[in-house]
Enzyme design. Structure first.
Site, PDB file in Angstrom:
ATOM      1  N   ASP A  32       0.835  -1.209   0.000  1.00  0.00           N
ATOM      2  CA  ASP A  32       0.000   0.000   0.000  1.00  0.00           C
ATOM      3  C   ASP A  32       0.870   1.259   0.000  1.00  0.00           C
ATOM      4  O   ASP A  32       1.992   1.245   0.512  1.00  0.00           O
ATOM      5  CB  ASP A  32      -0.926  -0.027   1.230  1.00  0.00           C
ATOM      6  CG  ASP A  32      -2.084   0.943   1.088  1.00  0.00           C
ATOM      7  OD1 ASP A  32      -2.436   1.305  -0.056  1.00  0.00           O
ATOM      8  OD2 ASP A  32      -2.640   1.358   2.129  1.00  0.00           O
ATOM      9  N   ASN A  80     -11.059  -2.535  -5.182  1.00  0.00           N
ATOM     10  CA  ASN A  80     -10.325  -1.613  -6.065  1.00  0.00           C
ATOM     11  C   ASN A  80     -11.024  -1.431  -7.426  1.00  0.00           C
ATOM     12  O   ASN A  80     -10.723  -0.486  -8.160  1.00  0.00           O
ATOM     13  CB  ASN A  80      -8.874  -2.076  -6.290  1.00  0.00           C
ATOM     14  CG  ASN A  80      -7.982  -1.933  -5.074  1.00  0.00           C
ATOM     15  OD1 ASN A  80      -7.032  -2.696  -4.898  1.00  0.00           O
ATOM     16  ND2 ASN A  80      -8.251  -0.956  -4.216  1.00  0.00           N
ATOM     17  N   SER A 208      -7.914  -4.961   5.163  1.00  0.00           N
ATOM     18  CA  SER A 208      -8.585  -4.674   3.880  1.00  0.00           C
ATOM     19  C   SER A 208      -8.985  -5.915   3.081  1.00  0.00           C
ATOM     20  O   SER A 208      -8.718  -6.010   1.880  1.00  0.00           O
ATOM     21  CB  SER A 208      -7.707  -3.751   3.012  1.00  0.00           C
ATOM     22  OG  SER A 208      -7.415  -2.559   3.694  1.00  0.00           O
TER      23      SER A 208
END
Ligand code: IPE
Ligand code: IPE
Ligand code: MG
Length: 260
Positions: A32, A80, A208
């Site tokens: 990330d 995403n 996540s």
């Protein structure tokens, strides 16, 4: 730290404090911070993703050097897909161009993909498939890329499979047949052990939707470094942190020490 001193066969890496006999077998990484890295430099977010590909190359080669057997990289999540279309297409383009056989062959790395691959563009699917085939006989390490992946999708997919199996042979599949192993076999990852160490770069302390089933007993490591800046030394720091912990799997400290 205390229990590490008791271990007889500690082999210290010269440059660091790592014990080369206790390198994690499986490292999973939530890569990330690419977007923020680029934004801070006044660049487009996709410039950060491009820089992130270089980090993937460096870290893959360092992992093979250290003797890591599985490296699982969170590359594009189910969530995403909600990003702007231009960022998604830049990411898909990068997947296409960065899957060079040479890198896998040079490091003797086997490539695998997990996730809802059918949602990806056809040319990306084709390239993924070819890379899996070309690298199938490589043995130093398996690099797993999670694309269009989320753990809730994975678990939902497994439950659907189990119901389909039950429907195929009515009355034959008993509730007690559904063991943890039975479920694990229907996840995306039956070909590898669970992660020993999960690293997340970029400063957020969350998972996540990544490998939720498989990280039940993984050691978690969070660092602020943005993925494009994540170095071989940062990786070693994460491994040192891992090696300083005692994995108890529900037992007591004394029990684990007696097993050493
Ligand atoms: C991680 O970097 C890569 C992907 C999710 C594709 P980000 O793109 O999330 O970067 P930040 O978190 O916005 O900085
Ligand atoms: C996690 O990063 C997904 C990947 C690294 C591929 P995100 O940037 O999507 O995670 P959140 O949205 O900050 O939780
Ligand atoms: Mg992010």
């Amino acid at each position: 730290m205390r229990w590490r001193k008791q271990k007889q066969s500690f082999v210290q890496d010269k440059a660091t404090n790592m014990d080369m006999t206790r390198i994690p077998q499986h490292i999973a990484i939530i890569m990330d911070g690419n977007g923020r890295w680029a934004t801070e430099r006044g660049k487009d977010r996709s410039y950060g993703h491009q820089a992130g590909v270089d980090t993937v190359r460096r870290i893959t080669s360092e992992c093979t050097r250290l003797g890591v057997k599985y490296l699982t990289l969170y590359t594009f999540s189910t969530e995403n897909w909600n990003r702007p279309a231009n960022e998604i297409s830049a990411l898909m383009g990068l997947v296409l161009t960065s899957l060079e056989d040479e890198i896998f062959m040079k490091n003797n790395v086997r490539f695998r993909v997990i996730g809802d691959v059918g949602r990806l563009p056809a040319d990306v699917q084709q390239k993924l498939h070819e890379t899996e085939e070309h690298t199938a006989a490589n043995t130093a390490m398996t690099m797993v890329v999670a694309l269009s992946y989320s753990a809730r999708w994975e678990i939902t997919n497994a439950v659907r499979q189990i119901v389909a199996e039950a429907n195929e042979k009515p009355g034959q599949l008993k509730p007690e047949d559904i063991t943890e192993e039975y479920i694990a076999q229907r996840l995306q990852t039956p070909f590898m052990p669970d992660p020993d160490l999960l690293i997340r770069t970029g400063g957020e302390c969350r998972v996540s939707n990544y490998l939720l089933w498989q990280i039940a007993y993984s050691e978690l490591y969070f660092c602020d470094t943005y993925w494009p800046d994540f170095s071989e030394d940062d990786l070693k720091k994460a491994i040192e942190s891992y090696q300083g912990r005692q994995r108890r799997f529900g037992k007591t400290e004394a029990q684990v020490e007696n097993e050493q």
